[in-house]
Design an enzyme around this catalytic site. Structure first.
Site, mmCIF file in Angstrom:
data_model
loop_
_atom_site.group_PDB
_atom_site.id
_atom_site.type_symbol
_atom_site.label_atom_id
_atom_site.label_comp_id
_atom_site.label_asym_id
_atom_site.label_seq_id
_atom_site.Cartn_x
_atom_site.Cartn_y
_atom_site.Cartn_z
ATOM 1 N N THR A 14 0.831 -1.213 0.000
ATOM 2 C CA THR A 14 0.000 0.000 0.000
ATOM 3 C C THR A 14 0.865 1.264 0.000
ATOM 4 O O THR A 14 0.671 2.163 -0.819
ATOM 5 C CB THR A 14 -0.916 -0.003 1.246
ATOM 6 O OG1 THR A 14 -1.600 -1.249 1.280
ATOM 7 C CG2 THR A 14 -1.912 1.137 1.225
ATOM 8 N N VAL A 15 1.830 1.334 0.905
ATOM 9 C CA VAL A 15 2.628 2.559 1.042
ATOM 10 C C VAL A 15 3.769 2.587 0.017
ATOM 11 O O VAL A 15 3.995 3.614 -0.647
ATOM 12 C CB VAL A 15 3.197 2.687 2.483
ATOM 13 C CG1 VAL A 15 3.955 3.993 2.640
ATOM 14 C CG2 VAL A 15 2.077 2.598 3.516
ATOM 15 N N ARG A 46 8.064 -9.492 -1.981
ATOM 16 C CA ARG A 46 8.038 -10.957 -2.062
ATOM 17 C C ARG A 46 7.812 -11.410 -3.496
ATOM 18 O O ARG A 46 8.468 -12.302 -3.999
ATOM 19 C CB ARG A 46 6.930 -11.503 -1.160
ATOM 20 C CG ARG A 46 7.355 -11.666 0.272
ATOM 21 C CD ARG A 46 6.230 -12.151 1.117
ATOM 22 N NE ARG A 46 5.075 -11.273 1.056
ATOM 23 C CZ ARG A 46 4.222 -11.075 2.054
ATOM 24 N NH1 ARG A 46 4.401 -11.703 3.195
ATOM 25 N NH2 ARG A 46 3.193 -10.269 1.922
ATOM 26 N N LYS A 107 6.026 1.635 12.928
ATOM 27 C CA LYS A 107 5.960 1.968 14.367
ATOM 28 C C LYS A 107 6.282 0.758 15.236
ATOM 29 O O LYS A 107 6.867 0.894 16.318
ATOM 30 C CB LYS A 107 4.591 2.523 14.756
ATOM 31 C CG LYS A 107 3.402 1.613 14.467
ATOM 32 C CD LYS A 107 2.566 2.160 13.363
ATOM 33 C CE LYS A 107 1.651 1.135 12.750
ATOM 34 N NZ LYS A 107 1.024 1.608 11.531
ATOM 35 N N GLY A 189 -12.770 -1.552 4.198
ATOM 36 C CA GLY A 189 -11.309 -1.635 4.159
ATOM 37 C C GLY A 189 -10.633 -0.784 5.231
ATOM 38 O O GLY A 189 -9.425 -0.570 5.187
ATOM 39 N N LYS A 207 2.462 3.853 18.728
ATOM 40 C CA LYS A 207 2.668 5.247 18.311
ATOM 41 C C LYS A 207 2.879 6.139 19.536
ATOM 42 O O LYS A 207 3.728 7.037 19.529
ATOM 43 C CB LYS A 207 1.469 5.727 17.491
ATOM 44 C CG LYS A 207 1.306 4.954 16.177
ATOM 45 C CD LYS A 207 -0.053 5.200 15.560
ATOM 46 C CE LYS A 207 -0.257 4.350 14.317
ATOM 47 N NZ LYS A 207 -1.645 4.367 13.833
ATOM 48 N N GLY A 304 -3.429 5.157 5.042
ATOM 49 C CA GLY A 304 -3.718 5.127 3.609
ATOM 50 C C GLY A 304 -2.425 5.301 2.846
ATOM 51 O O GLY A 304 -1.489 5.955 3.325
HETATM 52 N N1 LIG Z 1 -1.008 1.226 5.110
HETATM 53 C C1 LIG Z 1 -1.059 2.300 5.867
HETATM 54 O O1 LIG Z 1 -2.048 3.059 5.840
HETATM 55 C C2 LIG Z 1 0.059 2.636 6.800
HETATM 56 C C3 LIG Z 1 0.000 3.820 7.573
HETATM 57 C C4 LIG Z 1 1.070 4.157 8.405
HETATM 58 C C5 LIG Z 1 2.150 3.301 8.483
HETATM 59 N N2 LIG Z 1 2.167 2.145 7.743
HETATM 60 C C6 LIG Z 1 3.329 1.281 7.873
HETATM 61 O O2 LIG Z 1 3.971 1.147 6.611
HETATM 62 C C7 LIG Z 1 4.562 -0.126 6.493
HETATM 63 C C8 LIG Z 1 4.033 -0.809 5.223
HETATM 64 O O3 LIG Z 1 2.622 -0.933 5.316
HETATM 65 P P1 LIG Z 1 1.731 -1.365 4.065
HETATM 66 O O4 LIG Z 1 0.334 -1.129 4.476
HETATM 67 O O5 LIG Z 1 2.250 -0.758 2.827
HETATM 68 O O6 LIG Z 1 2.003 -2.945 4.044
HETATM 69 P P2 LIG Z 1 1.626 -3.987 2.887
HETATM 70 O O7 LIG Z 1 0.626 -3.408 1.954
HETATM 71 O O8 LIG Z 1 1.309 -5.258 3.575
HETATM 72 O O9 LIG Z 1 3.003 -4.154 2.086
HETATM 73 C C9 LIG Z 1 4.090 -4.844 2.609
HETATM 74 C C10 LIG Z 1 5.110 -5.029 1.512
HETATM 75 O O10 LIG Z 1 6.242 -5.695 2.056
HETATM 76 C C11 LIG Z 1 6.618 -6.755 1.183
HETATM 77 N N3 LIG Z 1 7.212 -7.823 1.975
HETATM 78 C C12 LIG Z 1 6.676 -8.537 2.965
HETATM 79 N N4 LIG Z 1 7.538 -9.446 3.439
HETATM 80 C C13 LIG Z 1 8.667 -9.282 2.709
HETATM 81 C C14 LIG Z 1 9.918 -9.912 2.695
HETATM 82 N N5 LIG Z 1 10.210 -10.918 3.539
HETATM 83 N N6 LIG Z 1 10.849 -9.504 1.799
HETATM 84 C C15 LIG Z 1 10.586 -8.487 0.952
HETATM 85 N N7 LIG Z 1 9.395 -7.847 0.902
HETATM 86 C C16 LIG Z 1 8.457 -8.244 1.779
HETATM 87 C C17 LIG Z 1 5.336 -7.203 0.517
HETATM 88 O O11 LIG Z 1 5.661 -7.838 -0.730
HETATM 89 P P3 LIG Z 1 4.521 -8.406 -1.745
HETATM 90 O O12 LIG Z 1 3.751 -7.189 -2.192
HETATM 91 O O13 LIG Z 1 5.272 -9.021 -2.839
HETATM 92 O O14 LIG Z 1 3.677 -9.337 -0.933
HETATM 93 C C18 LIG Z 1 4.626 -5.865 0.318
HETATM 94 O O15 LIG Z 1 5.011 -5.269 -0.882
HETATM 95 C C19 LIG Z 1 4.200 -0.880 7.799
HETATM 96 O O16 LIG Z 1 5.247 -0.741 8.714
HETATM 97 C C20 LIG Z 1 2.979 -0.132 8.292
HETATM 98 O O17 LIG Z 1 2.829 -0.213 9.693
HETATM 99 C C21 LIG Z 1 1.155 1.808 6.911
#
Ligand SMILES: NC(=O)c1ccc[n+]([C@@H]2O[C@H](COP(=O)([O-])OP(=O)(O)OC[C@H]3O[C@@H](n4cnc5c(N)ncnc54)[C@H](OP(=O)(O)O)[C@@H]3O)[C@@H](O)[C@H]2O)c1
Length: 438
Positions: A14-15, A46, A107, A189, A207, A304
Site C-alpha cells: 500500500t505505502v 516478495r 511503528k 477496508g 505510536k 492510507g
Molecule cells: N497502510 C497504511 O495506511 C500505513 C500507515 C502508516 C504506516 N504504515 C506502515 O507502513 C509499512 C508498510 O505498510 P503497508 O500497508 O504498505 O504494508 P503492505 O501493503 O502489507 O506491504 C508490505 C510489503 O512488504 C513486502 N514484503 C513482505 N515481506 C517481505 C519480505 N520478507 N521480503 C521483501 N518484501 C516483503 C510485501 O511484498 P509483496 O507485495 O510481494 O507481498 C509488500 O510489498 C508498515 O510498517 C505499516 O505499519 C502503513
C-alpha cells in the site's frame, strides 16, 4: 545540479507502491525542490511479478531486503515492509551499520528497537527518519523533534488509530453496536480481517511510545503502557456521553506527573465542544501541551497509501536536501545515549474525572448507598443521573455518576465496594475523562 540521491524501497505494498508512484510522477519537480534528482535504483518485495501500478523495470529487484540494504549503490534505504522483527529489523540495521540513511513507516519496529537503531544511526552519522510511523500524514514527529525544541512538553495526546475512531464515530452517528460498526469498517477496508491489534489499542500504544520518547526525552517503553481497547464500549455509553456533553474517543495520552510519566491508551470522554471531539471517522489528531507555545493541535489523514507516502516522501526530501558531511540531528530529538530512563507513573495514582455507569436493582436505598461509597472514598460528584435501563423490565435502573478530578485508586475502591453490596446487575463501566485545553 548535484548527483542523484539513490534510493532503494523495501516493500511495495500500500505505502511502497504509492511512494514509487509519487517519486516517478513528480521526478522533475522533486529534483527542482531538492536540488538533485531522487532515483529509485532498487526495490524489494516478495512477488517480483506483481503489477504495482508503476514501471519499476529500471530498478534492480532484490528478493532479500537485507541484501538490498547492503548494496553500496543505495544512499537511502526505505523500509516499508512492516513488523517488529526480521526482515524489517535486519535490513534497517544493515543499512545503518554501513552508513546508509534509512526511512521507515514502521511503528512496531521503532517501538521495540528504536533506541538501538537510533544509536547506530547517530554513531554512523546518518539519518533514521520515521515521520510516517505516527499519525500517518500528520507531521507530528518533525513538529516535536524540531519546531518545539524550546518548549517543555507536559502532555501529548491524540487519536492515533483511524479504525477505532471510525467505529466510535459510526456508533454515535448511526446508533449501531460496536460489532455492527466493526463489520462495516471491515467492508470498507478500514479494519483488518483480524482487528484485534487496532481495536484493543496496541497500534495506538506503539505510536504513543514514540511520542512519549520524543516529548519527554526518555527511552522508548512500549511495555509500560496502560491499555484498554474499545470493544467493551456500548451504545448506552455513547448515548450517556452525548446526554452529558461528551464524546468517546480512543486516546493515547502521555503526561508528565510528579511520580513519573503516564502512558495510557483507553476510551476517553472528551467534552463535546473540544477540538479533538470534532475529529471524526478515520482522521487522526495529535495535541501537544507546550509551555511556551500553548496547546498545538494537528489533525489529518492518519493512514492510507498516499497520506503515509506523503510523510515518507518528506523524510526522503530532507535527506536529499541535507549537505554531505553535515552533522545530523538526533533521531529521537536528543542523542540516544542521553535519553533518560522511562519512569512509569502508576495508573492507580492517575488523577482525573471519571464517568461511571452502573446497572442496579430498582429498590430503595441504592442511591443512598452509592452516594455513601463515593463520599467514603473522598470522591466528589459533578453529576448523578438515574434513568430507566434500555429494554429493561422496570426492575432495574441505570445510574450514571460523573466525578470531579479524583484518584484512580479511589474510584477503583469505590466501585469494588459498590460491587460487593449485591445490587449491581451488570459489570460496572468506568471511562476516564480528559479535558483538552481547547
Ligand atoms: N497502510 C497504511 O495506511 C500505513 C500507515 C502508516 C504506516 N504504515 C506502515 O507502513 C509499512 C508498510 O505498510 P503497508 O500497508 O504498505 O504494508 P503492505 O501493503 O502489507 O506491504 C508490505 C510489503 O512488504 C513486502 N514484503 C513482505 N515481506 C517481505 C519480505 N520478507 N521480503 C521483501 N518484501 C516483503 C510485501 O511484498 P509483496 O507485495 O510481494 O507481498 C509488500 O510489498 C508498515 O510498517 C505499516 O505499519 C502503513
Amino acid at each position: 545540479m548535484a548527483d542523484a540521491l539513490r534510493i532503494g524501497i523495501a516493500g511495495l505494498g500500500t505505502v511502497g507502491a504509492s511512494l514509487a508512484r509519487i517519486l516517478m510522477s513528480r521526478h522533475n519537480k522533486l529534483a527542482d525542490i531538492c536540488g538533485r534528482p531522487i532515483d529509485i535504483v532498487a526495490v524489494s518485495a516478495r512477488d517480483p511479478g506483481k503489477d504495482r501500478g508503476v514501471d519499476l523495470s529500471g530498478a534492480q529487484f532484490y528478493a532479500d531486503p537485507v541484501e538490498m540494504a547492503r548494496d553500496a549503490e543505495i544512499d537511502v534505504f526505505v523500509e516499508l515492509i512492516g513488523g517488529e522483527g526480521d526482515p524489517a529489523l535486519a535490513s534497517v540495521r544493515a543499512a545503518l551499520q554501513r552508513g546508509c540513511h534509512a526511512v521507515t513507516a514502521n511503528k512496531a519496529l521503532l517501538a521495540r528497537h528504536g533506541v538501538d537503531l537510533a544509536s547506530i544511526a547517530e554513531e554512523r552519522g546518518v539519518l533514521l527518519n520515521f515521520e510516517a510511523a505516527v499519525a500517518g500524514g500528520i507531521p507530528v514527529i518533525k513538529a516535536m523533534r524540531e519546531s518545539l525544541t524550546g518548549n517543555s512538553i507536559s502532555r501529548v495526546f491524540g487519536i492515533l488509530n483511524g479504525t477505532c475512531n471510525y467505529i466510535l464515530t459510526e456508533m454515535e452517528r448511526a446508533g449501531m453496536s460496536f460489532e455492527e460498526c466493526l463489520k462495516e469498517a471491515q467492508r470498507l477496508g478500514y479494519a483488518e480481517a483480524d482487528p484485534t491489534f487496532d481495536v484493543e489499542g496496541n497500534d495506538t500504544a506503539h505510536k504513543l511510545a514514540l511520542l512519549t520518547s520524543i516529548a519527554f526525552g526518555t527511552r522508548i517503553a512500549p511495555d509500560d503502557i496502560y491499555l484498554e481497547g474499545i470493544s467493551n464500549i456500548s451504545i448506552e455509553d455513547i448515548r450517556a456521553a452525548d446526554d452529558l456533553g461528551f464524546r468517546i474517543k480512543l486516546l493515547g495520552v502521555a503526561q508528565r506527573t510528579d511520580s513519573g510519566i503516564e502512558q495510557r491508551v483507553h476510551p476517553t470522554m472528551v467534552p463535546k465542544n473540544s477540538v479533538i471531539a470534532q475529529v471524526d471517522g478515520v482522521t487522526n489528531a495529535v495535541a501537544i501541551d507546550a509551555d511556551v507555545l500553548g496547546e498545538l493541535m494537528m489533525s489529518g489523514p492518519g493512514a492510507g497509501g498516499d497520506a503515509t507516502a506523503s510523510a515518507v516522501m518528506g523524510d526522503i526530501a530532507d535527506i536529499a536536501k541535507s549537505r554531505p558531511g553535515h552533522q545530523h540531528g538526533p533521531v529521537l530529538g536528543r542523542p540516544a545515549v542521553h535519553l533518560d530512563p522511562y519512569v512509569r507513573a502508576r495508573m492507580r495514582s492517575h488523577e482525573g474525572g471519571y464517568f461511571i455507569r452502573l446497572t442496579v436493582e430498582d429498590k430503595t436505598g441504592v442511591f443512598a448507598s452509592l452516594a455513601k461509597h463515593m463520599s467514603d472514598n473522598g470522591i466528589s460528584l459533578e453529576s448523578i443521573v438515574q434513568r430507566p435501563t434500555q429494554n429493561g423490565n422496570g426492575d432495574k435502573k441505570t445510574v450514571i455518576l460523573v466525578t470531579h478530578a479524583t484518584m484512580e485508586a479511589s474510584v477503583r475502591q469505590a466501585v469494588e465496594s459498590i460491587s460487593s453490596d449485591g445490587y449491581l446487575i451488570d459489570k460496572p463501566q468506568v471511562i476516564r475523562i480528559e479535558r483538552p485545553e481547547s
